[in-house]
Design an enzyme around this catalytic site. Structure first.
Site, short mmCIF file in Angstrom:
data_model
loop_
_atom_site.label_atom_id
_atom_site.label_comp_id
_atom_site.label_asym_id
_atom_site.label_seq_id
_atom_site.Cartn_x
_atom_site.Cartn_y
_atom_site.Cartn_z
N GLY A 1 -13.69 -1.10 -7.36
CA GLY A 1 -15.06 -0.44 -7.14
C GLY A 1 -15.43 -0.31 -5.10
O GLY A 1 -16.30 0.71 -4.94
N GLY A 2 -13.80 0.65 -4.57
CA GLY A 2 -13.70 1.52 -3.87
C GLY A 2 -14.78 0.91 -2.48
O GLY A 2 -14.17 -0.23 -2.09
N ASN B 1 -6.62 4.30 -6.91
CA ASN B 1 -7.57 4.69 -6.31
C ASN B 1 -8.09 5.50 -7.46
O ASN B 1 -9.05 4.69 -7.72
CB ASN B 1 -6.62 6.10 -5.55
CG ASN B 1 -8.15 5.98 -4.60
OD1 ASN B 1 -9.06 5.46 -4.26
ND2 ASN B 1 -8.48 7.44 -3.90
N THR C 1 -8.74 0.88 -9.21
CA THR C 1 -8.09 -0.47 -8.89
C THR C 1 -8.74 -1.49 -9.73
O THR C 1 -9.48 -1.30 -10.96
CB THR C 1 -9.64 -0.45 -7.83
OG1 THR C 1 -9.12 0.47 -6.65
CG2 THR C 1 -8.59 -1.91 -6.81
N THR D 1 -3.52 -0.58 -7.52
CA THR D 1 -4.52 0.42 -7.40
C THR D 1 -4.69 2.14 -7.31
O THR D 1 -3.27 1.97 -7.17
CB THR D 1 -5.53 1.19 -6.87
OG1 THR D 1 -7.40 1.90 -7.27
CG2 THR D 1 -5.03 0.99 -5.16
N ARG E 1 0.74 -1.22 -0.11
CA ARG E 1 0.33 0.13 0.12
C ARG E 1 1.06 1.12 -0.14
O ARG E 1 1.91 1.31 0.55
CB ARG E 1 -0.98 -0.09 1.24
CG ARG E 1 -1.73 0.89 1.37
CD ARG E 1 -3.14 1.58 0.72
NE ARG E 1 -3.73 1.83 0.71
CZ ARG E 1 -4.99 2.42 0.48
NH1 ARG E 1 -4.48 1.53 -0.88
NH2 ARG E 1 -5.92 2.60 0.52
N ASP F 1 -8.24 8.46 0.78
CA ASP F 1 -8.44 7.20 1.26
C ASP F 1 -8.54 7.73 2.92
O ASP F 1 -8.29 6.46 3.74
CB ASP F 1 -7.95 6.09 1.33
CG ASP F 1 -8.33 5.03 0.18
OD1 ASP F 1 -9.32 5.51 -0.04
OD2 ASP F 1 -7.83 4.10 -0.71
N SER G 1 -7.98 1.55 3.70
CA SER G 1 -8.45 0.44 2.70
C SER G 1 -9.49 0.05 2.25
O SER G 1 -9.59 -0.96 3.03
CB SER G 1 -6.75 -0.20 1.33
OG SER G 1 -7.86 -0.92 0.42
N SER G 2 -10.03 -0.65 1.08
CA SER G 2 -11.15 -1.32 1.72
C SER G 2 -11.16 -2.68 0.49
O SER G 2 -11.57 -3.19 -0.01
CB SER G 2 -12.17 -1.04 1.04
OG SER G 2 -13.05 0.06 1.41
#
Ligand code: DON
Length: 569
Positions: free
Chosen positions: A470-471, A398, A378, A396, A105, A420, A449-450
């Site tokens: 897809g966030g 973002n 992403t 990603t 990340r 984020d 993050s998701s």
């Protein structure tokens, strides 16, 4: 007679849908089967990337070699999200059942500070956290692929990168969806660069894009390794470019970046064991909480996308996302009570005010109480190799094309991952997600993050590999895809194709994919107090998955919502 002719026609149609070498990436009928392979499979956002991954596997490389190749091929052919200027997460399961995870990340620069995105009135300035230099987090992707290669790689990096460099040099063909996406973002790309950079030019479907600058960057990486990007020539050029464009990233930020090996989040759901990403992604914990909250309910009896099934899932999502916003952040900075959040006792109390009669208003739901707790665009690809090693990766920039800043000399876009973070506690980010103290900006911290790269075991054996972009909708897309197979007995492609819905506590609404849910279901939910949104977001996730079939073959699920495609042998 007419009936028999119709049945015969349907049978032929069904059979023709099952031919495995047909092009993937088209919206399919509900009973369509995905590409089936005997031994190995790569499913990603673009056919060229899946094919390069599979080519590495054919040459005798393992899933990790294929990961490095696929990740870099996506950077070439899918600049929308594939990247060198972003970051990601990888979950793996080795053939012997060993599991692990890699966090590459992005991080906040050393000069970042808590209020860096607030204007003079103390309100978040979205322009700054979405676009241009200040939005950029310190990129982790190159550190990620080299960490993977160092630990698990079996082929020389030059050999792995050779077909990717060739792809960048020879070019790739622009698909209609890609041309539309580039057109949609063209004005912004021009605004934050100029109208001569590669992706600011007009691109029609069928055009070929060659990215010679990226080919040169990749060639230097092949020769000089990871340090090329973090302290070599590329690092120098990157920092100069970033600083010219308002970034606070320094050479020290790049030089001190490290990818981190993490322990994945693991939990059981019925006879499945789910292995998913741990913090700083919320994916594994939030999906774990949702699955544990819904486990006691007989979803298969309620039926796929039935009112009752949607209610149970939505109410579990509401409670889990409320916890996400309060408890989760970078584990190197905040203590996350992972065991409690996934513990049976805590989970039971979270659902004790659930009722089938009416929706629980989000305003009445807060994060749960944990005694002693103090206060955190992403793309996904899935790989299985002939030995049975599995790799699940979500990566990603973002937003689409990240911050829109394009380093022309290096051939890649830079992320806008700083959005984020929670720019101001309680104020939503790009995905409407609300964060708190745990996800406030701090120097060198990773933003929450998701992303939910996931591997599922059944009876101790590899069963499914999946994930999605897809966030905030990533977690719920991955969840529903698993449930579609586990509870509703769909095949992999069918599970990926099936219409999805999404809820995330705040805003207090349930989003449904358009033209997919019948009015009866939506009206029944509405009467119980659910606020229904249809069509504002046409796409909920874009899942790329692999299922091990009972006969040991692999079935792909390549999401027809994009240009996604599977390749295998
Ligand atoms: O890490 C996250 O959760 C976000 N940066 C992911 C962004 C994303 O999925 C956008 N793609 N559609």
């Amino acid at each position: 007679m007419k009936k028999i002719a119709l049945l015969f026609f349907l049978l032929i149609l069904q059979q023709s849908c099952k031919i495995s070498d047909k092009p993937t990436g088209t919206r399919s009928t509900a009973d369509e089967q995905g590409v089936v392979a005997e031994q190995a499979m790569v499913v990603s956002a673009r056919e060229e990337a899946s094919k390069i991954g599979v080519e590495i596997l054919r040459q005798g490389g393992n899933a990790f070699d294929a990961m490095v190749a696929t990740e870099m091929a996506l950077a070439v052919v899918y600049p929308y999200a594939g990247n060198l200027g972003g970051g990601g997460f990888m979950v793996y399961r080795l053939q012997d059942g060993d599991t692990g995870a890699l966090d590459y990340r992005e991080k906040a620069p050393l000069k970042a500070h808590r209020n860096m995105f607030l204007d003079s009135l103390g309100e978040p300035d979205r322009e700054k956290s979405w676009f241009g230099g200040l939005a950029v987090g310190v990129p982790g992707t190159v550190a990620g692929i080299f960490a993977v290669h160092q630990k698990f790689g079996s082929m020389p990096i030059e050999e792995i990168l050779a077909p990717v460099i060739e792809l960048a040099e020879k070019g790739f063909v622009v698909t209609p969806k890609q041309a539309a996406s580039l057109q949609r973002h063209r004005e912004e790309i021009i605004k934050y660069n100029n109208d001569t950079v590669l992706f600011a030019r007009e691109h029609e479907p069928g055009d070929t894009i060659r990215n010679m600058a990226l080919a040169r960057t990749l060639s230097r990486l092949a020769v000089n390794g990871r340090e090329e990007f973090y302290s070599g020539e590329t690092a120098g050029k990157l920092v100069a470019f970033l600083q010219e464009n308002g970034s606070i990233i320094t050479p020290e930020d790049l030089a001190t970046y490290e990818a981190q090996w993490r322990k994945p989040v693991e939990f059981n759901y019925d006879d499945l064991k789910i292995i998913s990403m741990s913090p700083p992604s919320s994916g594994g914990i939030v999906m774990g909480q949702i699955m544990k909250m819904i486990e006691p309910f007989p979803l298969h009896k309620y039926g796929h996308n039935s009112v009752k099934a949607i209610q149970v899932i939505t109410e579990a999502e509401r409670r889990a996302y409320a916890d996400r916003s309060y408890f989760l952040g970078d584990p190197d900075f905040v203590d996350i009570p992972v065991e409690t959040l996934l513990g049976d006792k805590y989970i039971e109390t979270r659902m004790d005010n659930f009722s089938f009669e009416y929706a629980t208003p989000s305003s009445s739901i807060r994060h749960g109480s944990i005694p002693g707790y103090e206060s955190l665009e992403t793309t996904h690809y899935s790989i299985v190799d002939p030995q049975g090693n599995a790799v699940s990766v979500t990566t990603t920039l973002n937003g689409a094309y990240g911050s829109k800043l394009y380093a022309e000399e290096l051939g890649f876009f830079l992320n806008n991952e700083m959005d984020d973070f929670s720019a101001k506690p309680g104020v939503p980010n790009m995905f409407g997600l609300i964060g708190a103290e745990a996800n406030a900006i701090e120097p060198q911290k990773r933003m929450l993050s998701s992303m939910t790269p996931t591997i599922v075991e059944k009876e101790g054996e590899l069963w499914m590999v999946l994930g999605s972009p897809g966030g905030s909708t990533i977690i719920t897309s991955v969840l529903q895809t698993i449930l579609n197979v586990a509870e509703f007995e769909m095949g992999m492609q069918q599970a990926v194709n099936a219409p999805r819905f999404h809820h995330q506590w705040l805003p207090d609404e349930v989003r449904f994919e358009p033209d997919s849910f019948d009015d009866g279901t939506l009206n029944a939910l509405s009467k119980k107090g659910y606020k229904i949104t249809v069509g504002e977001s046409t796409i909920l996730g874009k899942v790329d998955a692999i299922l091990v079939l009972p006969n040991g073959k692999l079935e792909a699920g390549a999401d027809p919502r994009g240009d996604d495609a599977a390749a295998g042998f």
